[in-house]
Structures are given as structure tokens and as C-alpha cells.
Design a protein around this motif. Structure first.
Motif, PDB file in Angstrom:
ATOM      1  N   GLU A   1      -2.009  11.379   2.614  1.00 58.44           N
ATOM      2  CA  GLU A   1      -0.647  11.066   2.185  1.00 58.44           C
ATOM      3  C   GLU A   1      -0.595   9.592   1.827  1.00 58.44           C
ATOM      4  OE1 GLU A   1       3.992  11.084   3.760  1.00 58.44           O
ATOM      5  OE2 GLU A   1       2.414  11.986   4.977  1.00 58.44           O
ATOM      6  N   VAL A   2      -0.033   9.292   0.676  1.00 63.75           N
ATOM      7  CA  VAL A   2       0.087   7.905   0.229  1.00 63.75           C
ATOM      8  C   VAL A   2       1.535   7.456   0.402  1.00 63.75           C
ATOM      9  CG1 VAL A   2      -0.256   6.276  -1.661  1.00 63.75           C
ATOM     10  CG2 VAL A   2      -1.750   8.280  -1.461  1.00 63.75           C
TER      11      VAL A   2
ATOM     12  N   ASP B   1     -11.330  10.902   2.566  1.00 62.89           N
ATOM     13  CA  ASP B   1     -11.785   9.984   3.620  1.00 62.89           C
ATOM     14  C   ASP B   1     -10.684   9.539   4.561  1.00 62.89           C
ATOM     15  OD1 ASP B   1     -14.280  10.138   2.428  1.00 62.89           O
ATOM     16  OD2 ASP B   1     -13.990   8.316   1.246  1.00 62.89           O
ATOM     17  N   TYR B   2      -9.413   9.747   4.174  1.00 59.83           N
ATOM     18  CA  TYR B   2      -8.307   9.202   4.965  1.00 59.83           C
ATOM     19  C   TYR B   2      -7.186  10.218   5.140  1.00 59.83           C
ATOM     20  CZ  TYR B   2     -10.659   4.792   4.144  1.00 59.83           C
ATOM     21  OH  TYR B   2     -11.607   3.800   4.104  1.00 59.83           O
ATOM     22  N   ASP B   3      -6.434  10.034   6.219  1.00 63.81           N
ATOM     23  CA  ASP B   3      -5.230  10.822   6.441  1.00 63.81           C
ATOM     24  C   ASP B   3      -4.022  10.165   5.775  1.00 63.81           C
ATOM     25  OD1 ASP B   3      -6.443  12.817   8.216  1.00 63.81           O
ATOM     26  OD2 ASP B   3      -6.622  11.156   9.645  1.00 63.81           O
ATOM     27  N   PHE B   4      -4.017   8.828   5.816  1.00 68.62           N
ATOM     28  CA  PHE B   4      -2.912   8.066   5.231  1.00 68.62           C
ATOM     29  C   PHE B   4      -3.453   6.887   4.445  1.00 68.62           C
ATOM     30  CE2 PHE B   4      -0.852  10.104   8.866  1.00 68.62           C
ATOM     31  CZ  PHE B   4       0.348  10.533   8.324  1.00 68.62           C
ATOM     32  N   ILE B   5      -2.820   6.622   3.316  1.00 73.55           N
ATOM     33  CA  ILE B   5      -3.046   5.392   2.567  1.00 73.55           C
ATOM     34  C   ILE B   5      -1.705   4.678   2.484  1.00 73.55           C
ATOM     35  CG2 ILE B   5      -3.678   4.365   0.349  1.00 73.55           C
ATOM     36  CD1 ILE B   5      -5.639   6.643  -0.052  1.00 73.55           C
ATOM     37  N   ILE B   6      -1.665   3.456   3.004  1.00 74.60           N
ATOM     38  CA  ILE B   6      -0.442   2.654   3.019  1.00 74.60           C
ATOM     39  C   ILE B   6      -0.613   1.524   2.011  1.00 74.60           C
ATOM     40  CG2 ILE B   6       1.192   1.339   4.421  1.00 74.60           C
ATOM     41  CD1 ILE B   6       0.842   4.245   5.359  1.00 74.60           C
ATOM     42  N   ILE B   7       0.332   1.385   1.086  1.00 77.20           N
ATOM     43  CA  ILE B   7       0.245   0.363   0.042  1.00 77.20           C
ATOM     44  C   ILE B   7       1.330  -0.691   0.265  1.00 77.20           C
ATOM     45  CG2 ILE B   7       0.235  -0.111  -2.426  1.00 77.20           C
ATOM     46  CD1 ILE B   7      -0.438   2.846  -2.889  1.00 77.20           C
ATOM     47  N   ASP B   8       0.895  -1.940   0.405  1.00 78.34           N
ATOM     48  CA  ASP B   8       1.826  -3.070   0.504  1.00 78.34           C
ATOM     49  C   ASP B   8       2.055  -3.608  -0.904  1.00 78.34           C
ATOM     50  OD1 ASP B   8       3.382  -5.173   1.415  1.00 78.34           O
ATOM     51  OD2 ASP B   8       1.656  -6.476   1.791  1.00 78.34           O
ATOM     52  N   SER B   9       3.231  -3.384  -1.454  1.00 77.77           N
ATOM     53  CA  SER B   9       3.506  -3.747  -2.850  1.00 77.77           C
ATOM     54  C   SER B   9       4.108  -5.143  -2.945  1.00 77.77           C
ATOM     55  CB  SER B   9       4.451  -2.721  -3.483  1.00 77.77           C
ATOM     56  OG  SER B   9       5.711  -2.751  -2.837  1.00 77.77           O
ATOM     57  N   PRO B  10       4.025  -5.765  -4.133  1.00 82.99           N
ATOM     58  CA  PRO B  10       4.567  -7.119  -4.307  1.00 82.99           C
ATOM     59  C   PRO B  10       6.087  -7.121  -4.419  1.00 82.99           C
ATOM     60  CG  PRO B  10       3.630  -6.320  -6.357  1.00 82.99           C
ATOM     61  CD  PRO B  10       3.316  -5.288  -5.331  1.00 82.99           C
ATOM     62  N   PRO B  11       6.720  -8.289  -4.231  1.00 80.27           N
ATOM     63  CA  PRO B  11       8.183  -8.391  -4.324  1.00 80.27           C
ATOM     64  C   PRO B  11       8.672  -8.505  -5.763  1.00 80.27           C
ATOM     65  CG  PRO B  11       7.261 -10.508  -3.721  1.00 80.27           C
ATOM     66  CD  PRO B  11       6.107  -9.545  -3.775  1.00 80.27           C
TER      67      PRO B  11
END
Length: 264
Positions: free
Chosen positions: A3-4, A119-129
Motif C-alpha cells: 500500500e502506498v 518487497d514491502y507492505d507499505f511505502i510512505i512518501i514524504d512529499s514537498p510543500p
């Protein structure tokens, strides 16, 4: 299938990086395999996990430009089950390259993620402001978006614009299944009347989009407090779980992770 989740708000200083880093860490201690992608040229998520920019040769910039696969830039963190795709100031100049790529430029990141989908259960993306090409790519690659809302004046400024952008991505077929996972009140102070008023406004207009504590009553909201330990931890290169696991900030992000795991 992973899940992304993209953490987004074009307003700066609302707790995006703090949320991305500490949600990723909290999911990882629940023994979920997590990849955190630092998608901001300021690379605060990278440095807050103890990495120095000067020690990183390849980063997400090289992935977007096609000179490296995403698997070739992944870094192990000090937390088991949690990896990082680092960022660099070079992302500042990438927008020109995006605009030159007239076909499918919104889907570059999504296509790169296919390599690690098992390869992953979760992908967390830190986006720019900002609501530029990087944030659009982060939203196009996501299943859902978490929107941190600072409990201060102008907290809701820009929220309508972000919601409109999400709707356009859905309606235009760029990401038809993208959903708002939830609004997350941040930097809340129980001693501050303004904080309480902002949260009251949020709960009045967006109650169904506020996170609730897993297994608790319907009005048991997840609110990220204004917390000294939470503010200090990035300077020590640690998520709050490694810096002070018993702090109110740490407990709040663990609550958020549990709500995510239980489908809130």
C-alpha cells in the motif's frame, strides 16, 4: 501487494516529514516491511534518520532520471523492517526535466515502484510543500493520502486546493482510485485556545476524515501534540520511537499506525 501512502500538504511546516518518518517507523515496529521515500529536495526525512547528505552518492533524483533503479538507492535504517530512499537538493532542478517529458510525466514514480512491489507492505512518501510535479507524482503513485493539518491560524489554507488536485487526478484518470485516508491534526496544544478552535472546526466539517484510535469510542480522535521530544528527535537522527518511545508524540504516532493497520 503493498500500500502506498503519500503524506501531502502544500503548506510548509505542518508536520509532513514528522508524520512520514514516524508513521513509517511505527508501522515497522509492528513488523510490517516499510519503505520510506524522501521526495522533498530539503531531504529532512533523510537527515532525521541519521543519514548525512554528503555520505549518499545516489538518491531518488537518480531514480527519477533513470540512471538508477530504485533498489540501487535503498538504504537500511536503524529500525528493522524499515528502509529509506534518500533525497538530495538536486531535486530542486528536476522540474525542467519533468516538463520536457510530455508523455506520462505524472506516472514516473509509480512506474519506478513496480520493481519493489513485492518487497514491502507499505511505502510512505514524504512529499514537498508545493503542488508541483513532484507532489503530483507522489499522489499519482499512491493508494491514499494523509493530510497533516497544523492546529494554528491559517490551518485550513490551501486544503481546498489540495482536495481539488486530488479530485482532478481521479477524474482525469491519472489515479482514479486515489482516496484521502485521513486528515491528521498536528502541533496541537491543549492549553492553546486557537488549537482547540481549529480542531473543533476540523471535527465539525471533516469528522469522517479524522483518524480515530483503534478499538476506542467514535470520538477518540488521533491528534499529534506539540511535543518537545518529537521536535528534538530529528536533530539526533532518530524517529521518536528510538528517541523517547514513551513520549506523547510517540504514542500518538503508534496510535496512527494501528489505525492504518486496522483500516481506519
Amino acid at each position: 501487494m503493498y500500500e502506498v501512502i503519500t503524506v501531502a500538504n502544500q503548506k510548509g511546516g505542518v508536520g509532513k516529514t514528522t508524520t512520514a518518518v514516524n508513521l513509517a517507523a511505527s508501522l515497522a515496529i509492528a513488523e510490517k516491511k516499510v519503505l520510506l521515500i524522501d521526495f522533498d529536495a530539503q531531504s529532512n526525512a533523510t537527515t532525521s534518520l541519521g543519514f548525512r547528505r554528503s555520505d549518499i552518492e545516489f538518491n531518488v533524483y537518480h531514480v527519477l532520471m533513470g540512471s538508477k533503479k530504485i533498489s540501487e538507492v535503498i538504504k537500511k535504517t536503524n529500525i528493522p523492517f524499515m528502509d529509506l530512499v534518500p533525497s538530495d537538493i538536486g531535486l530542486v532542478g528536476i522540474e525542467k526535466s519533468f516538463y520536457a517529458n510530455k508523455g506520462g510525466r505524472e506516472l514516473i514514480l509509480k512506474k519506478k515502484l513496480v520493481e519493489v512491489e513485492n518487497d514491502y507492505d507499505f511505502i510512505i512518501i514524504d512529499s514537498p510543500p508545493a503542488l508541483g510535479p513532484l507532489t503530483i507524482n507522489a499522489l499519482a503513485a499512491a493508494n491514499s493520502v494523509i493530510i497533516p493539518i497544523q492546529c494554528e491560524y491559517y490551518a485550513l489554507q490551501g486544503l481546498a486546493q489540495l482536495i481539488t488536485t486530488i479530485r482532478l487526478l481521479k477524474d482525469n484518470g491519472v489515479n482514479p482510485t486515489l482516496e484521502i485516508r485521513g486528515l491528521l491534526p498536528t502541533m496541537f496544544s491543549a492549553q492553546n485556545n486557537l488549537s482547540k478552535q481549529v480542531f473543533t472546526d476540523l471535527s465539525r466539517h471533516f469528522d469522517s476524515k479524522l483518524f480515530k484510535k483503534a478499538g476506542k469510542d467514535d470520538d477518540s480522535y488521533i491528534i499529534i501534540p506539540r511535543n518537545v521530544k518529537l521536535a528534538e528527535s530529528p536533530s539526533f537522527g532518530k524517529p521518536i520511537l528510538l528517541y523517547d518511545i514513551k513520549s506523547s508524540g510517540s504514542i500518538a504516532y503508534q496510535d496512527l499506525a494501528q489505525a492504518i493497520l486496522q483500516g481506519a
